[in-house]
Design an enzyme around this catalytic site. Structure first.
Site, PDB file in Angstrom:
ATOM      1  N   GLU A 291      68.451 -31.635 -44.014  1.00 18.44           N
ATOM      2  CA  GLU A 291      68.708 -33.081 -44.097  1.00 18.44           C
ATOM      3  C   GLU A 291      67.984 -33.720 -45.283  1.00 18.44           C
ATOM      4  O   GLU A 291      67.248 -34.699 -45.151  1.00 18.44           O
ATOM      5  CB  GLU A 291      68.315 -33.766 -42.785  1.00 18.44           C
ATOM      6  CG  GLU A 291      69.195 -33.334 -41.618  1.00 18.44           C
ATOM      7  CD  GLU A 291      68.915 -34.060 -40.314  1.00 18.44           C
ATOM      8  OE1 GLU A 291      69.814 -34.116 -39.470  1.00 18.44           O
ATOM      9  OE2 GLU A 291      67.772 -34.558 -40.151  1.00 18.44           O
TER      10      GLU A 291
ATOM     11  N   GLU B 176      74.587 -29.083 -37.134  1.00 20.21           N
ATOM     12  CA  GLU B 176      73.927 -29.837 -36.062  1.00 20.21           C
ATOM     13  C   GLU B 176      74.906 -30.857 -35.515  1.00 20.21           C
ATOM     14  O   GLU B 176      75.562 -31.569 -36.277  1.00 20.21           O
ATOM     15  CB  GLU B 176      72.674 -30.581 -36.550  1.00 20.21           C
ATOM     16  CG  GLU B 176      71.482 -29.708 -36.840  1.00 20.21           C
ATOM     17  CD  GLU B 176      70.228 -30.519 -37.135  1.00 20.21           C
ATOM     18  OE1 GLU B 176      70.078 -31.622 -36.552  1.00 20.21           O
ATOM     19  OE2 GLU B 176      69.418 -30.068 -37.952  1.00 20.21           O
TER      20      GLU B 176
END
Length: 480
Positions: free
Chosen positions: A185, A379
């Site tokens: 991320e 995710e």
């Protein structure tokens, strides 16, 4: 049980995802050094507390509980957990390596053999069940020494430390790992500098400057890792990893539409453009100018970034974002984790994260339209309170409904023409929440008897979703 009308590709990588700092535990065993996650307390204040100027990164056991120290003890129970993944039929397992298990301070010239040997055992266990590892090199756990002594990623020297670490992994596991992700991320640094970059901003005035300078250093480090990985492991696939949230305008007011576009470009596209296209996007110039950001770019950096582009994009998807240019005091803070305002058309999880499966289809189409490289949803999941019934069962139909709707959205995106590699729902086994440090915020198909106060037997048990997901994989997404 729903039957789908679309076809997931042959060889689609069904599996699950975790991160070392959230499940391994054994935080000082096997020669491991301290990392950022080790000083993050549990509870909903964890990100607020650690982001405050002057935070000293020391453990205060009298004041806080530190759930990451024990995690769910995957360090000692990995064989049991991997066997459960295999029982579900996992084709792949997305995991991360704890940097400070390999280089305890981050600055050492030679790696810690005990740490390397632990991951050898994990990879061997995965191979036993024909589960393909997807390894995140850095997942929110920079060695603490690199923060306290170097200031984290705002210090250019950390590039070299990361390159040595990544190269060590490639050489050690070249016959065991094909798929790699560089930074988890990475674009989170535009909204959450600490998690993304591993330092506590000293002032609000320096936050943006430090964040984007640190991101530049990460871009160079990632590109160097991609180049090294391709050289050391022929045929390897190395991706970037973004948190992706489509940004909707609150209404059709052109002012709000433009605001949503600008927010989306900065959050969703800035890092992807650099890591996939190999160059800074044009829109960055005005943003830097208007926010007094001046990047220090050394000679050769831009060439390194151009030469070290990734092979695919992996991303997390939990929510969309709705925003408007001028928010009332009542609207501020009513949006999702990454800001914005409340979307009246969406319901939300127990933690206030809005549920938007159509947003995943939008995200997949936006990413593929922009970059034309393979995509990987690494995710996605629902954090929820789970109740253990008297007979020991856990009937998490809400989780099944959530995942079913998002898998449906992926199928639709594939029909739209998107090249999708795989799907690894987050927290396939219950683990410590990154955002709140809670065990009660559960995501897994596998329940772990561990609680927010640290109590529990650590016994594993199968939720209803365990059997549902097993069937999804067995039918390659044809039965949901």
């Amino acid at each position: 049980m729903n039957k789908t009308t679309y076809q997931f590709p042959e060889g689609f990588l069904w599996g699950g995802a975790t991160a070392a700092n959230q499940l391994e535990g054994a935080y000082l065993e096997g020669g491991k050094g301290m990392n950022l996650a080790d000083v993050m307390p549990g509870g909903k204040v964890r990100l607020k507390v650690i982001s405050e100027p002057g935070f000293d990164f020391k453990i205060d056991s009298e004041k806080y509980v530190y759930p990451n120290h024990d995690g769910i003890d995957f360090y000692h129970r990995y064989k049991e957990d991997i066997a459960l993944f295999a029982e579900m039929g996992f084709k792949t397992y997305r995991m991360s390596i704890a940097w400070s298990r390999i280089f305890p301070k981050g600055t050492e010239l030679e790696p810690n053999e005990e740490g390397l040997a632990f991951y050898d055992r994990v990879f061997d266990e995965l191979e036993k069940y024909n589960i393909e590892p997807v390894v995140t090199i850095s997942h929110y756990e920079i060695p603490l020494y690199l923060i306290t002594e170097y200031g984290g990623w705002r210090n250019r020297e950390v590039i070299g430390f990361f390159e040595r670490y990544a190269t060590t992994l490639f050489k050690r596991y070249k016959n065991k790992v094909k798929y790699w992700l560089t930074f988890n991320e990475i674009n989170g640094a535009t909204h959450m500098p600490l998690l993304g970059l591993g330092f506590s901003p000293e002032t609000e005035e320096t936050k943006l400057q430090d964040s984007f300078q640190g991101l530049h250093h990460q871009f160079v480090a990632s590109a160097l890792a991609v180049k090294a990985g391709h050289e050391i492991i022929p045929g390897s696939q190395i991706g970037c990893m973004l948190i992706y949230a489509p940004t909707y305008s609150y209404d059709c007011n052109p002012e709000n539409v433009l605001h949503a576009l600008q927010e989306e470009r900065l959050f969703n596209n800035y890092c992807g453009d650099v890591q996939v296209r190999g160059a800074y996007p044009a829109f960055a110039n005005r943003f830097f100018k208007e926010n007094s950001i001046s990047l220090e770019i050394k000679e050769g950096d831009l060439e390194i970034i151009k030469e070290g582009t990734v092979d695919f994009i992996s991303f997390s998807y939990y929510m969309s974002r709705t925003d408007k240019k001028h928010k009332t005091p009542e609207e501020i803070g009513q949006g999702n984790l990454i800001g914005g305002v409340k979307n009246p058309f969406l319901s939300a999880s127990d933690w206030g994260w809005e549920i938007d499966p159509t947003g995943l289809r939008i995200a997949l189409n936006q990413l593929y339209d922009r970059y034309q490289v393979p995509l990987f949803v690494v995710e996605n999941g629902l954090g929820a309170y789970d109740k253990v019934e008297e007979d020991g069962s856990i009937n998490d139909d809400y989780r099944i409904d959530y995942l079913r709707s998002h898998i449906d959205a992926m199928g639709e995106a594939i029909e739209d023409g998107v090249n999708l590699m795989g799907y690894t729902p987050w927290g396939c086994i219950d683990l410590v929440s990154a955002s709140t440090g809670e065990m009660s915020k559960r995501y897994g198909f596998i329940y772990v008897d561990k609680h927010d106060d640290g109590s529990g037997t650590l016994e594993r048990s199968k939720k209803k979703s365990f059997f549902w997901y097993k069937n999804v994989i067995a039918t390659n997404g044809q039965e949901l």
